[in-house]
Design an enzyme around this catalytic site. Structure first.
Site, PDB file in Angstrom:
ATOM      1  N   HIS A 458      41.197  66.581  35.014  1.00  0.00           N
ATOM      2  CA  HIS A 458      41.823  67.291  34.072  1.00  0.00           C
ATOM      3  C   HIS A 458      42.204  68.838  34.256  1.00  0.00           C
ATOM      4  CE1 HIS A 458      38.638  69.870  32.282  1.00  0.00           C
ATOM      5  NE2 HIS A 458      37.943  68.735  32.413  1.00  0.00           N
ATOM      6  N   CYS A 477      33.227  66.321  34.739  1.00  0.00           N
ATOM      7  CA  CYS A 477      34.478  65.998  34.997  1.00  0.00           C
ATOM      8  C   CYS A 477      34.853  67.130  35.956  1.00  0.00           C
ATOM      9  CB  CYS A 477      35.160  65.908  33.556  1.00  0.00           C
ATOM     10  SG  CYS A 477      34.833  64.812  32.652  1.00  0.00           S
TER      11      CYS A 477
END
Length: 557
Positions: A458, A477
Site C-alpha cells: 500500500h 505490510c
C-alpha cells in the site's frame, strides 16, 4: 517442500570398510547385476544399510529405477567406475559452489573408493562392492539433485510458520527420470543445471561464494583498528589497511603507487563510498564505527550469509512468471520485472523486527484506489485504542468511523455513545476504519494478493520515511514509494486504465476496486546478499536475524 530428502540418511561416518579390496574372477556384469538385485529387491520399504563407509537409505522409487533397468548398473561396469560415475563424484566435490557440503553426498568416501579403483588394489574389485558403489553414487546423485531442486533445509524446520509460506514443489519424478536415463557425463551436468536455480543472480551469488572460499584459503584477513575513524586527508597506517581491504573487495583498483600510500585521498574516499553503498550504509566516505564493522566482517561470516541466501533462493518456484514483483524486505526495495528486464524500481518500508514481513509467493488479485483502512486488532489494541481513550476528538481528527460489525451492511455507531474507559480489545464495540483520503494509513492505493498473513502492499502518507536507510517501520505490510507507477505496471495490458484515469479517481476520493486479469506474481523475499544485474555485490543487515539459524542447519548432516 522436502519430498525425498527427509527420508535420506544424513549421517556420514569417516572410515572405509576394508572389504573393498576383495577380488573376483567370474563374469563381471552378471555378478554386478545379481548383487544389485540382492541389495534392492527385498520389499517395498526404504532400506537402510551400510555401503562402503556410510549408511544409505534407498527409497522404493530408486529401487524401482534399477528394477526397470533389469538391475543393470548406472555408474559402473565390470571394468570399474565409468566416466559418468566420475562426473557425479566430481559434481559432489563442487557442491560448495552452491553453499552445500560435499560430504553430504559422500564425496570423501566415493573419492577414496575411486582412488582404490584407479590404483587397482587389488587388481579387480568384487562385484558386490561395485554394486554397492553404484548404489551409493545413485544415492549421492539423488540427494544432491533433491537439495538443488528443493533446498537442503525444510523452511519450517528453521523458521516459524508465521514467517514463511512457500508453495510446495515436487521435482521427484524429474529427478528419477534423470537417474533412469543417465548415460553420459553430459547427462550429469545437464541434470544439475536443470535442477538448480537458473537465474543470473543465483549463478553470480554462487560464484561469489567460490571467490570467498578461495580468499579464505589464501591467508589471513586484513583487519582495521575498531577504534579508529578515518576520512579524507588523514595519514596513518590504518589507511594502508583500508586500501588493502577495499582492493580485496573489488572497490579500489589496486596499483603499485596507491597501495603504498598512507594518505586518505579522493580516490580512496570514492572507493569507500562504493563499499558503504554496497553494504547499505550511509555513503559519506568516512570510515566510522558501522563502516569499520563491515570492513572487519569475517570472511567466514560473509560466506555463511551467502549460503543462507542461496538456500532461500532454492525454495522459490523455478519457473518465475514473466511479469512479477519482487520485494526484498531486508533491502527495503521493490523491483518489477518483465521476463529478464527490470522495468520498475522503488524503495519500500517493511515490518519491524517484532512484526516481520513474511516470506511468501502469491499472485496479485486486485487493487483498491482510495481504500478504507480497517484497523487490525493488534494495531487497535497496542496503538489506537490508548489514543482513543486519551483524546475525545480522536475520531474526528484522524477521520475514523465506528461500524457495528464486519459485514458490508453494518451501520455506523456514534463514538460519543461509547464509554471508552470500559472498552478493551476483547469487548471492542464493532469495527474501526479510517476514511479514504490523504490522511489514510494505506495512502491512495492498496494492492491485494490474498494470503493467510493478511499482508498487502500500500501507499503511505508518511513519504518522508523513505529517506531513511533502514526502513523497518510497518506492522508487516509493505509500504511502497511509487503507488501510481506500480498500479500502471500491474494494469499495463488493460486498455481501460492509464495514468490519467487513475489520477482522476484518486482526486475524486471515490473508493474503486480494480480486478487484475494478468497473472502477476508477488514474491516477498528476504535477501541479505545479492548480486545486481550489473554485477555489483550487495550485503544488507540481517534485520530479522534469520541467516544464522539457516546457515547452522545447512552445516548439519
Amino acid at each position: 517442500m522436502k519430498p525425498i530428502s527427509r527420508y535420506l540418511s544424513k549421517a556420514f561416518v569417516v572410515f572405509l570398510v576394508m572389504h573393498l579390496t576383495a577380488g573376483f574372477t567370474e563374469s563381471g556384469a552378471a555378478r554386478i547385476s545379481a548383487n544389485l538385485e540382492n541389495y534392492l529387491s527385498a520389499g517395498t520399504q526404504a532400506r537402510r544399510f551400510w555401503i562402503g563407509c556410510a549408511p544409505v537409505s534407498v527409497r522404493q522409487e530408486i529401487a524401482q529405477v534399477y528394477e526397470g533397468r533389469g538391475y543393470q548398473p548406472v555408474w559402473v561396469d565390470e571394468n570399474g567406475l565409468s566416466d559418468t560415475g566420475r562426473a557425479v563424484i566430481e559434481a559432489a566435490g563442487k557442491a560448495g559452489r552452491h553453499g552445500l557440503l560435499p560430504d553430504d553426498y559422500y564425496h570423501g568416501c566415493l573419492s577414496e573408493w575411486q582412488k582404490r579403483l584407479a590404483s587397482r588394489e587389488p587388481d579387480r574389485f568384487a562385484a558386490r562392492n561395485l554394486a554397492a558403489m553404484d548404489i551409493m553414487i545413485s544415492h549421492a546423485f539423488f540427494k544432491y539433485a533433491d537439495h538443488l531442486a528443493h533446498g537442503k533445509v525444510d523452511p519450517l524446520a528453521v523458521y516459524s510458520s508465521e514467517v514463511i509460506e512457500y508453495p510446495e514443489k515436487n521435482e521427484t519424478q524429474k529427478i528419477l527420470g534423470f537417474l533412469a536415463d543417465m548415460k553420459t557425463p553430459g547427462d550429469v551436468r545437464q541434470a544439475i543445471k536443470a535442477l538448480a536455480p537458473a537465474g543470473a543472480g543465483y549463478k553470480a551469488a554462487a560464484a561469489r561464494a567460490a571467490h570467498l572460499e578461495k580468499r579464505m584459503k589464501s591467508g589471513a584477513q586484513v583487519r582495521m583498528d575498531d577504534g579508529e575513524v578515518l576520512q579524507k586527508g588523514d595519514k596513518s597506517p590504518g589507511v594502508l589497511q583500508l586500501r588493502q581491504i577495499l582492493a580485496a573487495e573489488g572497490d579500489l583498483k589496486k596499483t603499485e603507487k596507491s597501495s603504498l600510500s598512507p594518505v586518505f585521498d579522493a580516490e580512496l574516499e570514492k572507493a569507500l563510498m562504493g563499499f558503504q553503498k554496497r553494504h547499505g550504509l550511509g555513503a559519506d566516505g568516512v570510515a566510522g564505527r558501522k563502516t569499520m564493522a563491515a570492513l572487519n566482517w569475517p570472511l567466514y561470516d560473509r560466506l555463511q550469509t551467502i549460503r543462507a541466501n542461496l538456500e532461500r533462493r532454492r525454495w522459490l518456484p523455478r519457473k518465475l512468471r514473466q511479469r512479477r514483483i519482487v520485494i526484498n524486505s531486508a533491502g527495503f526495495e521493490l523491483n518489477a520485472w518483465e521476463n529478464q528486464d527490470r522495468v520498475l524500481k522503488m524503495r519500500v518500508m517493511a515490518g519491524t523486527k517484532t512484526e516481520m514481513t513474511p516470506i511468501l509467493s502469491k499472485d496479485m488479485a486486485r487493487l483498491v484506489i482510495n481504500p478504507y483502512w480497517n484497523v487490525p486488532s493488534g494495531i487497535l489494541e497496542k496503538k489506537v485504542l490508548p489514543k482513543i481513550k486519551n483524546n475525545p476528538d480522536y475520531f474526528a481528527e484522524n477521520h475514523f468511523e465506528l461500524l457495528s460489525g464486519w459485514q458490508s451492511h453494518d451501520t455506523r455507531v456514534s463514538p460519543e455513545a461509547i464509554n471508552w474507559s470500559d472498552v478493551y480489545i476483547r469487548n471492542f464495540p464493532g469495527r474501526l476504519r479510517q476514511k479514504p483520503g490523504p490522511w489514510n494509513a494505506l495512502g491512495q492505493i492498496k494492492f491485494i494478493f490474498p494470503n493467510r498473513f493478511s499482508i498487502y502492499l500500500h501507499d503511505t502518507p508518511e513519504q518522508h520515511l523513505f529517506q531513511r536507510r533502514v526502513r523497518a517501520f510497518s506492522s508487516g505490510c509493505i509500504r511502497v514509494e511509487k503507488p501510481v507507477e506500480l498500479a500502471l505496471f500491474i494494469l499495463k495490458t488493460n486498455p481501460l486504465w492509464d495514468r490519467s484515469r487513475i489520477e482522476k479517481i484518486i482526486e475524486s476520493g471515490e473508493t474503486t476496486a480494480v480486478r487484475v486479469h494478468d497473472r502477476i506474481a508477488v514474491h516477498l523475499v528476504y535477501r541479505t546478499f545479492w548480486v545486481s544485474p550489473q554485477g555489483v555485490v550487495n550485503y544488507r543487515e540481517d534485520v530479522y536475524e534469520l541467516d544464522q539459524a539457516l546457515a547452522k542447519a545447512l552445516d548439519s548432516q
